[in-house]
Motif scaffolding. Structure first.
Motif, short mmCIF file in Angstrom:
data_model
loop_
_atom_site.label_atom_id
_atom_site.label_comp_id
_atom_site.label_asym_id
_atom_site.label_seq_id
_atom_site.Cartn_x
_atom_site.Cartn_y
_atom_site.Cartn_z
N VAL A 290 13.61 7.14 -21.87
CA VAL A 290 14.26 6.73 -20.63
C VAL A 290 15.75 6.64 -20.90
O VAL A 290 16.19 5.86 -21.74
CB VAL A 290 13.70 5.38 -20.13
CG1 VAL A 290 14.47 4.90 -18.92
CG2 VAL A 290 12.21 5.51 -19.81
N MET A 291 16.55 7.41 -20.16
CA MET A 291 17.95 7.55 -20.48
C MET A 291 18.87 6.59 -19.72
O MET A 291 19.95 6.28 -20.19
CB MET A 291 18.42 8.99 -20.21
CG MET A 291 17.76 10.02 -21.11
SD MET A 291 17.96 9.65 -22.89
CE MET A 291 19.75 9.74 -23.05
N HIS A 292 18.44 6.12 -18.55
CA HIS A 292 19.39 5.31 -17.76
C HIS A 292 18.63 4.34 -16.88
O HIS A 292 17.77 4.74 -16.08
CB HIS A 292 20.25 6.24 -16.89
CG HIS A 292 21.45 5.58 -16.30
ND1 HIS A 292 22.30 6.19 -15.40
CD2 HIS A 292 21.97 4.33 -16.47
CE1 HIS A 292 23.27 5.37 -15.06
NE2 HIS A 292 23.08 4.22 -15.69
N LEU A 293 18.92 3.06 -17.03
CA LEU A 293 18.36 2.02 -16.17
C LEU A 293 19.49 1.14 -15.65
O LEU A 293 20.23 0.54 -16.43
CB LEU A 293 17.34 1.16 -16.93
CG LEU A 293 16.05 1.87 -17.36
CD1 LEU A 293 15.22 0.98 -18.28
CD2 LEU A 293 15.23 2.30 -16.15
N LEU A 294 19.66 1.09 -14.34
CA LEU A 294 20.70 0.29 -13.71
C LEU A 294 20.15 -0.28 -12.41
O LEU A 294 19.72 0.46 -11.53
CB LEU A 294 21.94 1.14 -13.42
CG LEU A 294 23.05 0.49 -12.58
CD1 LEU A 294 23.62 -0.74 -13.29
CD2 LEU A 294 24.15 1.50 -12.26
N SER A 295 20.17 -1.60 -12.30
CA SER A 295 19.59 -2.28 -11.16
C SER A 295 20.57 -2.44 -10.01
O SER A 295 21.77 -2.59 -10.22
CB SER A 295 19.11 -3.68 -11.59
OG SER A 295 18.79 -4.48 -10.49
N ASP A 296 20.01 -2.45 -8.80
CA ASP A 296 20.73 -2.96 -7.63
C ASP A 296 20.27 -4.41 -7.47
O ASP A 296 19.13 -4.66 -7.09
CB ASP A 296 20.36 -2.14 -6.40
CG ASP A 296 21.02 -2.67 -5.13
OD1 ASP A 296 21.59 -3.78 -5.16
OD2 ASP A 296 20.94 -1.99 -4.10
N PRO A 297 21.14 -5.39 -7.75
CA PRO A 297 20.71 -6.80 -7.74
C PRO A 297 20.75 -7.47 -6.38
O PRO A 297 20.45 -8.67 -6.27
CB PRO A 297 21.73 -7.45 -8.68
CG PRO A 297 22.98 -6.66 -8.47
CD PRO A 297 22.54 -5.24 -8.18
N SER A 298 21.07 -6.73 -5.32
CA SER A 298 21.29 -7.37 -4.02
C SER A 298 20.02 -7.99 -3.45
O SER A 298 20.09 -9.02 -2.76
CB SER A 298 21.87 -6.36 -3.03
OG SER A 298 20.99 -5.27 -2.85
#
Length: 338
Positions: A290-298
């Motif tokens: 898995v190369m990229h994990l970025l959350s939307d925390p809204s």
């Protein structure tokens, strides 16, 4: 000093499965501090150890119902959750590399174990169940930041079992009105994390004064959340006085770094001048990485009033201080390098 946000669970009976683990032990101690009546399920072992809860103070130990058992035992789990107000289900096998070696054990623990909890909660009419998911269910996403609308991709046996567990929760909420909410933490780190994870791997060796640190690819990007923030998310989900049934809520910071950038931040907080040596040693098969994990925390802010309080630099500093206080054997730390 990190400021903790307190939730009111005083007098509530709260079951925590996986209480002996990294996140579970932090959640358990927060609940004890708030005066909850905690039943803490730790995995049965011949040593009678309660994992990280062995480190509880005498006062904490006197105020918690410590139990040794197995999440795969349906009858045991049913008895465990009977009469509780909230169940926080964190018990799971989580080591991704081992899931390639023993996938059936992950199915039995992560999938069947979750089924046992759902059925126990349904049978005993427990008012709320919080199930623990993982950002790994997204695989390498097609778009970032990730929202709960992103597709789920089982890129490892571990992630496949967590997807299955999440879908069981979805089905039980729809089919039986089981009051379950799924929390999906992104990469949690901090004191007590397994030394095989990247942050403790790097920090242990830097704190120990290593002159060389061997790592794999520095390119993957992750959204790292400090463990006290993740624990706060669990307490907010447990105590929220709004309907959460059937929902999935992400816990992430909305800020990502590459492993290379993470290493430079670790240098800053430890003062290390260690040489970083990259090796082409894959822990995962190439198509499984898995190369990229970025959350939307809204969503977590809107639904739970949750927002991370600890910056990555502050969390790394706290983690390094914890490692330093416990003492580090450089030869042992080096065994976890990859």
């Amino acid at each position: 000093m990190i400021t903790l946000i307190q939730q009111n669970l005083t007098g509530k009976t709260v079951v925590v499965t996986g209480a002996d683990g990294f996140i579970g032990s932090h959640v358990t101690q927060r609940l004890i501090a708030q005066g909850a009546n905690v039943r803490a399920l730790c995995v049965y072992n011949s040593n009678g150890s309660y994992g990280w809860l062995d480190d509880l103070s005498p006062e904490e130990r006197d105020s918690v119902d410590l139990r040794l058992g197995d999440i795969r035992d349906a009858e045991y789990v049913s008895d465990l959750v009977a009469g509780s107000d909230v169940v926080l289900h964190l018990a799971a096998l989580i080591a991704i590399p081992y899931s390639y070696e023993a996938p059936r054990s992950y199915v039995e623990t992560n999938v069947v174990g979750t089924l046992n909890v759902l059925e126990g909660v349904r049978r005993h009419n427990v008012p709320r169940l919080v199930n623990t998911s993982t950002s790994e269910v997204y695989g390498t996403p097609k778009t970032v930041p990730i929202t709960i609308e992103n597709e789920l991709r089982g890129q490892s046996p571990y992630s496949a079992t967590k997807i299955a567990a999440d879908k069981l929760c979805e089905a039980w909420a729809s089919s039986f009105e089981t009051p379950v909410v799924v929390l999906r933490p992104f990469n949690t780190y901090g004191p007590r994390q397994s030394a095989r994870a990247v942050i403790p791997t790097v920090l242990q060796q830097m704190v120990a004064g290593a002159d060389k640190i061997h790592l794999g690819s520095l390119a993957p990007r992750r959204d790292f959340t400090y463990v006290t923030d993740t624990a706060d998310g669990f307490l907010k989900a447990a105590s929220a006085d709004i309907p959460l049934e059937g929902q999935v809520i992400q816990l992430g910071t909305g800020y990502d770094v590459s492993i290379g950038e993470l290493v430079e931040m670790a240098r800053k907080v430890t003062g290390s001048t260690a040489e970083i040596i990259t090796q082409d040693e894959r822990v995962r098969p190439e198509a499984s990485e898995v190369m990229h994990l970025l959350s939307d925390p809204s969503q977590a802010l809107a639904e739970l009033g949750w927002a991370p309080q600890v910056s990555l630099e502050e969390g790394l500093r706290e983690s390094a201080e914890w490692i330093k206080a416990r003492g580090v054997d450089l030869s042992a730390a080096a065994r976890y390098s990859r």
